[in-house]
Design an enzyme around this catalytic site. Structure first.
Site, PDB file in Angstrom:
ATOM      1  N   SER A 144      22.469 -12.690   8.274  1.00 55.11           N
ATOM      2  CA  SER A 144      22.264 -12.146   6.927  1.00 55.11           C
ATOM      3  C   SER A 144      23.632 -11.971   6.291  1.00 55.11           C
ATOM      4  O   SER A 144      24.543 -11.429   6.932  1.00 55.11           O
ATOM      5  CB  SER A 144      21.539 -10.800   7.015  1.00 55.11           C
ATOM      6  OG  SER A 144      21.861  -9.987   5.903  1.00 55.11           O
ATOM      7  N   GLU A 167       5.221  -8.157  10.012  1.00 57.26           N
ATOM      8  CA  GLU A 167       5.621  -6.767   9.758  1.00 57.26           C
ATOM      9  C   GLU A 167       4.775  -5.803  10.596  1.00 57.26           C
ATOM     10  O   GLU A 167       5.290  -4.853  11.180  1.00 57.26           O
ATOM     11  CB  GLU A 167       5.490  -6.470   8.268  1.00 57.26           C
ATOM     12  CG  GLU A 167       6.415  -5.373   7.857  1.00 57.26           C
ATOM     13  CD  GLU A 167       6.808  -5.429   6.399  1.00 57.26           C
ATOM     14  OE1 GLU A 167       7.097  -4.373   5.854  1.00 57.26           O
ATOM     15  OE2 GLU A 167       6.829  -6.527   5.796  1.00 57.26           O
ATOM     16  N   LEU A 170      11.186  -2.035  -3.335  1.00 59.26           N
ATOM     17  CA  LEU A 170      11.019  -3.278  -4.105  1.00 59.26           C
ATOM     18  C   LEU A 170      10.689  -4.464  -3.199  1.00 59.26           C
ATOM     19  O   LEU A 170      10.862  -5.618  -3.568  1.00 59.26           O
ATOM     20  CB  LEU A 170      12.275  -3.576  -4.923  1.00 59.26           C
ATOM     21  CG  LEU A 170      12.690  -2.498  -5.926  1.00 59.26           C
ATOM     22  CD1 LEU A 170      13.904  -2.956  -6.715  1.00 59.26           C
ATOM     23  CD2 LEU A 170      11.548  -2.178  -6.889  1.00 59.26           C
ATOM     24  N   ASP A 191       2.615  -6.713  -0.990  1.00 53.37           N
ATOM     25  CA  ASP A 191       3.982  -7.161  -1.270  1.00 53.37           C
ATOM     26  C   ASP A 191       4.144  -8.658  -1.018  1.00 53.37           C
ATOM     27  O   ASP A 191       4.761  -9.374  -1.817  1.00 53.37           O
ATOM     28  CB  ASP A 191       4.979  -6.377  -0.412  1.00 53.37           C
ATOM     29  CG  ASP A 191       4.816  -4.878  -0.566  1.00 53.37           C
ATOM     30  OD1 ASP A 191       4.159  -4.453  -1.534  1.00 53.37           O
ATOM     31  OD2 ASP A 191       5.340  -4.135   0.281  1.00 53.37           O
TER      32      ASP A 191
HETATM   33  C1  GLA Z   1       4.243  -0.594   0.735  1.00 53.43           C
HETATM   34  C2  GLA Z   1       3.379  -1.555   1.553  1.00 53.43           C
HETATM   35  C3  GLA Z   1       2.239  -2.118   0.719  1.00 53.43           C
HETATM   36  C4  GLA Z   1       1.475  -1.032  -0.008  1.00 53.43           C
HETATM   37  C5  GLA Z   1       2.430  -0.061  -0.706  1.00 53.43           C
HETATM   38  C6  GLA Z   1       1.714   1.109  -1.303  1.00 53.43           C
HETATM   39  O1  GLA Z   1       4.912  -1.300  -0.267  1.00 53.43           O
HETATM   40  O2  GLA Z   1       4.172  -2.609   2.033  1.00 53.43           O
HETATM   41  O3  GLA Z   1       1.390  -2.883   1.543  1.00 53.43           O
HETATM   42  O4  GLA Z   1       0.619  -0.361   0.871  1.00 53.43           O
HETATM   43  O5  GLA Z   1       3.429   0.414   0.165  1.00 53.43           O
HETATM   44  O6  GLA Z   1       0.923   0.708  -2.359  1.00 53.43           O
END
Ligand code: GLA
Length: 375
Positions: free
Chosen positions: A61, A153, A118, A165
């Site tokens: 990285s 993950e 983010l 995400d």
């Molecule tokens: C994190 C997790 C998502 C979601 C949000 C809450 O970003 O990675 O999967 O659960 O929290 O909305």
């Protein structure tokens, strides 16, 4: 010369990138089979990748240095420490999904701050996942790619996150938000013509970092599963607010409040989509406010830094503002009239200063395309 050349001594076969996201509305609904409305942003992770013939996967990285290495054939599930768990994890998950993942040298470079809410991790997983599957010569469906990132993950990093995400990172579209039904995995692009609306999408990063592999996130998820079980349904998606309130006695106060958040938040997502599709942007303000209040009071995932940032943004004239992402720190998001962006930034910094909190980072993000090959 590229960072890749410096580290590996050759040029990469290609460069892939995947964005981070902000979530406009729909928090902690994804793992309850609910609805979310995220936006892929113009910050992301770039993966420069070169295929290797010996089956070894090595990674670096630019921000964090050298990562772990492993033969692809020897990758296994199980929690692994450090940032390279995301890289090895997505290679493992793709291999498990039947993709003939080759050995590779991978150099990642990200401008999504880690722990800021983010989705720096989803950006990393999706950039590397897309690169490895293209180098394998396989066209992997984008939702399958997102699921591989989530599996990495969940099973290698050890964070029990939902699918929002990664789906935002692969399905994002410039100028748009993405409505995702997390049960059917149906994706609908919802136009978000910010410029025409005279608005900016502003991130207020509290610089209080969170980690979803630990603590509160898993506890919230557990409470939701328990509540659904007590209500006799597969997921909180399947109940109405009336059903939740009627079961107050069985649920007990805490599970009642967790469930009430999820059920009311799902309704707010659909209302926000209707507002955007009918051009009623003003309606987003109350919906975002109600979302933040529900996350703060019922779901209890906000922190004083987020509450302060949201309040400051609204005081300075934001149309709407709320915490975004998992909470326990991270960022707030605000929809701000273009000419008021400096005032919002100024007010948020002043509010943090007078409350003796860290100075937030405030910046504008642009709705952007999802994961893609750059060269
Ligand atoms: C994190 C997790 C998502 C979601 C949000 C809450 O970003 O990675 O999967 O659960 O929290 O909305």
């Amino acid at each position: 010369m590229s960072a890749f050349f410096d580290l590996v001594g050759r040029e990469p076969d290609g460069v892939w990138s995947a964005p981070g996201r902000v979530n406009l509305i729909g928090e902690h609904t994804d793992y309850n089979d609910g609805f979310v409305l995220p936006v892929a942003v113009d910050r992301g992770c770039r993966a420069s990748v070169r295929r290797r013939d010996d089956g070894m996967l090595r990674c670096w990285s630019v921000q964090l240095g050298k990562g772990a290495q492993s033969a692809v054939a020897e990758l296994v599930a199980g929690v692994t420490e450090g940032w390279s768990a995301y890289v090895l994890g997505v290679a493992w998950a793709l291999r498990e999904a039947g993709v003939p993942v080759p050995g590779a040298d991978v150099v990642v470079d990200s401008d999504v701050p880690a722990g800021a809410g983010l989705s720096s991790s989803a950006a990393l997983e999706c950039a590397v996942g897309l690169a490895l599957s293209e180098l394998a010569g396989v066209e992997v469906d984008r939702t399958v790619l997102a699921l591989a990132g989530q599996r990495a993950e969940n099973e290698v990093v050890g964070a029990p996150v939902g699918i929002m995400d990664q789906m935002a990172s692969v399905h994002g579209r410039a100028g748009s938000a993405v409505l995702l039904d997390c049960r059917t995995r149906e994706v609908r692009t919802v136009p978000l013509p910010l410029r025409e609306l005279g608005l900016a999408l502003v991130v207020l990063d509290t610089r209080v970092t969170h980690a979803h592999a630990t603590g509160g996130y898993a506890a919230r998820r557990r409470a939701c599963v328990e509540a659904a079980g007590l209500l006799g349904v597969a997921a909180l998606r399947d109940v109405s607010l009336e059903q939740v309130e009627a079961a107050a006695g069985e649920l007990g106060d805490e599970r009642l409040r967790r469930a009430r958040h999820v059920v009311s938040e799902n309704a707010r997502v659909l209302a926000a989509v209707r507002a955007l599709e009918t051009g009623d942007v003003a309606a987003l303000g109350p919906l975002m406010a109600a979302s933040h209040a529900s996350l703060r009071d019922d779901f209890e995932v906000s922190v004083v830094e987020l509450d302060t940032a949201v309040e400051a943004a609204l005081d300075a004239g934001a149309v709407g503002a709320r915490m975004t992402g998992g909470g326990f720190g991270g960022s707030a998001v605000a929809l701000v009239p273009l000419d008021l962006v400096p005032a919002v930034a100024e007010r948020a910094r002043a509010a943090a200063l007078s409350a003796d909190l860290r100075r937030p980072d405030v910046y504008v993000v642009t709705p952007s395309d999802g994961a893609r090959r750059l060269s």
